[in-house]
Design an enzyme around this catalytic site. Structure first.
Site, PDB file in Angstrom:
ATOM      1  N   TYR A  20       0.811  -1.221   0.000  1.00 51.69           N
ATOM      2  CA  TYR A  20       0.000   0.000   0.000  1.00 51.69           C
ATOM      3  C   TYR A  20       0.843   1.270   0.000  1.00 51.69           C
ATOM      4  CZ  TYR A  20      -4.406  -2.431   0.077  1.00 51.69           C
ATOM      5  OH  TYR A  20      -5.480  -3.209  -0.284  1.00 51.69           O
TER       6      TYR A  20
ATOM      7  N   ARG B 272     -10.869  -1.782 -13.058  1.00 57.96           N
ATOM      8  CA  ARG B 272     -11.368  -0.927 -11.968  1.00 57.96           C
ATOM      9  C   ARG B 272     -12.862  -0.666 -12.133  1.00 57.96           C
ATOM     10  NH1 ARG B 272      -8.574   0.610  -7.212  1.00 57.96           N
ATOM     11  NH2 ARG B 272      -9.658   2.597  -7.238  1.00 57.96           N
TER      12      ARG B 272
ATOM     13  N   THR C  58     -14.543   1.768  -4.141  1.00 54.96           N
ATOM     14  CA  THR C  58     -13.964   1.192  -2.925  1.00 54.96           C
ATOM     15  C   THR C  58     -15.012   0.778  -1.879  1.00 54.96           C
ATOM     16  OG1 THR C  58     -12.049   2.608  -3.282  1.00 54.96           O
ATOM     17  CG2 THR C  58     -12.292   1.664  -1.078  1.00 54.96           C
TER      18      THR C  58
ATOM     19  N   ARG D  69     -18.012  -5.442  -6.639  1.00 57.06           N
ATOM     20  CA  ARG D  69     -18.207  -4.982  -5.247  1.00 57.06           C
ATOM     21  C   ARG D  69     -19.663  -4.585  -5.004  1.00 57.06           C
ATOM     22  NH1 ARG D  69     -12.828  -1.128  -5.002  1.00 57.06           N
ATOM     23  NH2 ARG D  69     -11.352  -2.601  -4.095  1.00 57.06           N
TER      24      ARG D  69
ATOM     25  N   ASN E 209     -14.128  -5.490   0.817  1.00 57.11           N
ATOM     26  CA  ASN E 209     -14.645  -5.246  -0.535  1.00 57.11           C
ATOM     27  C   ASN E 209     -14.105  -6.244  -1.559  1.00 57.11           C
ATOM     28  OD1 ASN E 209     -12.062  -4.295  -0.615  1.00 57.11           O
ATOM     29  ND2 ASN E 209     -12.594  -2.157  -0.985  1.00 57.11           N
TER      30      ASN E 209
ATOM     31  N   GLU F  98       3.158  -2.331  -8.553  1.00 61.19           N
ATOM     32  CA  GLU F  98       2.603  -3.443  -7.772  1.00 61.19           C
ATOM     33  C   GLU F  98       2.949  -4.815  -8.352  1.00 61.19           C
ATOM     34  OE1 GLU F  98      -1.305  -1.090  -6.009  1.00 61.19           O
ATOM     35  OE2 GLU F  98      -1.591  -2.593  -7.552  1.00 61.19           O
TER      36      GLU F  98
HETATM   37  P1  ADP Z   1      -9.163   0.661  -3.622  1.00 58.56           P
HETATM   38  O1  ADP Z   1      -8.981  -0.731  -3.078  1.00 58.56           O
HETATM   39  O2  ADP Z   1     -10.543   0.837  -4.207  1.00 58.56           O
HETATM   40  O3  ADP Z   1      -8.086   1.106  -4.563  1.00 58.56           O
HETATM   41  P2  ADP Z   1      -7.944   2.402  -1.605  1.00 58.56           P
HETATM   42  O4  ADP Z   1      -6.649   2.206  -2.314  1.00 58.56           O
HETATM   43  O5  ADP Z   1      -8.387   3.809  -1.346  1.00 58.56           O
HETATM   44  O6  ADP Z   1      -9.139   1.648  -2.347  1.00 58.56           O
HETATM   45  O7  ADP Z   1      -7.893   1.672  -0.185  1.00 58.56           O
HETATM   46  C1  ADP Z   1      -7.328   0.393  -0.067  1.00 58.56           C
HETATM   47  C2  ADP Z   1      -8.218  -0.501   0.770  1.00 58.56           C
HETATM   48  O8  ADP Z   1      -8.285   0.020   2.102  1.00 58.56           O
HETATM   49  C3  ADP Z   1      -9.668  -0.574   0.329  1.00 58.56           C
HETATM   50  O9  ADP Z   1      -9.902  -1.488  -0.722  1.00 58.56           O
HETATM   51  C4  ADP Z   1     -10.368  -0.965   1.609  1.00 58.56           C
HETATM   52  O10 ADP Z   1     -10.269  -2.361   1.857  1.00 58.56           O
HETATM   53  C5  ADP Z   1      -9.557  -0.224   2.662  1.00 58.56           C
HETATM   54  N1  ADP Z   1     -10.134   1.089   3.005  1.00 58.56           N
HETATM   55  C6  ADP Z   1     -10.099   2.226   2.282  1.00 58.56           C
HETATM   56  N2  ADP Z   1     -10.701   3.243   2.917  1.00 58.56           N
HETATM   57  C7  ADP Z   1     -11.142   2.734   4.103  1.00 58.56           C
HETATM   58  C8  ADP Z   1     -11.847   3.282   5.233  1.00 58.56           C
HETATM   59  N3  ADP Z   1     -12.225   4.545   5.278  1.00 58.56           N
HETATM   60  N4  ADP Z   1     -12.118   2.477   6.280  1.00 58.56           N
HETATM   61  C9  ADP Z   1     -11.743   1.198   6.276  1.00 58.56           C
HETATM   62  N5  ADP Z   1     -11.071   0.617   5.240  1.00 58.56           N
HETATM   63  C10 ADP Z   1     -10.764   1.369   4.173  1.00 58.56           C
HETATM   64 MG    MG Z   2      -6.096   1.560  -4.223  1.00 60.59          MG
END
Ligand code: ADP
Ligand code: MG
Length: 204
Positions: free
Chosen positions: A57, A122, A128, A139, A159, A173
């Site tokens: 991340y 995506r 998300t 999702r 998700n 990644e």
């Molecule tokens: P994505 O997976 O859609 O790219 P992000 O990169 O913003 O989303 O976040 C990574 C992961 O962190 C998300 O898929 C989700 O599992 C978790 N996440 C993101 N925002 C939140 C939040 N506000 N509270 C809890 N978990 C979160």
């Molecule tokens: Mg992301």
């Protein structure tokens, strides 16, 4: 001058998260991407370590800020007060919870290839937060979690899937999850229909 790669060589990283596996959605998720015409070029199951997830991340140095801002905006759009106004405070908690979530059981890591694959995967995966992900997305169709519920319970939003957010993210990644020799270059015959300029050779 180096020749630009054709878009058919675009690649993205997808992870089926532990909840996706526990919900018996492996086949369903793979089917969504496969039927679009994309090509699976890497696949493995593993149980990641917390360190590996933190590295994943934070490969994008802007992820903490962006994800914190997205969470605040998600709360505001529903007329709710976010848990904090500081995006970095929010992501510190999210990251700690993501480490628990993604190491809770096996995950499946995949690399998919094809034109516009990052953007289209995506789109099909959905936003998300499952509460607001569009109907018809993975999702949106298979889970109902929300920021509010996950933040109240101090855990990550469940998700089902991770999918690279941009071509740059995918480029960082993929080597984090796969060694070069674990990715296979091969042809599938439907690529002629997807990419050939002249559809020769169909009629006898
Ligand atoms: P994505 O997976 O859609 O790219 P992000 O990169 O913003 O989303 O976040 C990574 C992961 O962190 C998300 O898929 C989700 O599992 C978790 N996440 C993101 N925002 C939140 C939040 N506000 N509270 C809890 N978990 C979160
Ligand atoms: Mg992301």
């Amino acid at each position: 001058m180096t020749q630009q790669k054709h878009q058919r060589e675009d690649r993205t990283l997808v992870i089926i998260k532990p909840d996706g596996i526990q919900r018996s959605l492996i086949g369903e998720i793979i089917k969504r991407y496969e039927r679009l015409g994309f090509k699976l070029v890497g696949l493995k199951m593993l149980v990641p370590t917390p360190e590996f997830i933190e590295q994943h991340y934070t490969l994008d140095t802007a992820w903490r800020q962006k994800t914190g801002e997205k969470t605040i905006a998600g709360y505001e759009k529903k007329g709710l007060e976010p848990p904090s106004r500081d995006p970095l405070e929010i992501t510190a908690k999210i990251l700690a919870n993501l480490k628990k979530y993604l190491t809770a059981g096996p995950v499946i890591a995949m690399v998919w290839q094809g034109a516009h694959v990052v953007e289209i995967i995506r789109k099909v995966t959905g936003g998300t937060e499952p509460l607001t992900s569009d109907v018809g997305t993975i999702r949106g169709d298979f889970v109902f979690d929300s920021y509010q519920m996950s933040d109240n319970d101090n855990r990550a939003v469940r998700n089902l899937i991770h999918a690279s957010g941009s071509p740059g993210e995918a480029e960082r990644e993929i080597p984090h999850w796969f060694k070069r020799e674990e990715l296979v270059s091969y042809k599938v015959f439907q690529e002629k229909i997807l990419y050939d300029v002249n559809l020769d050779g169909i009629l006898e």
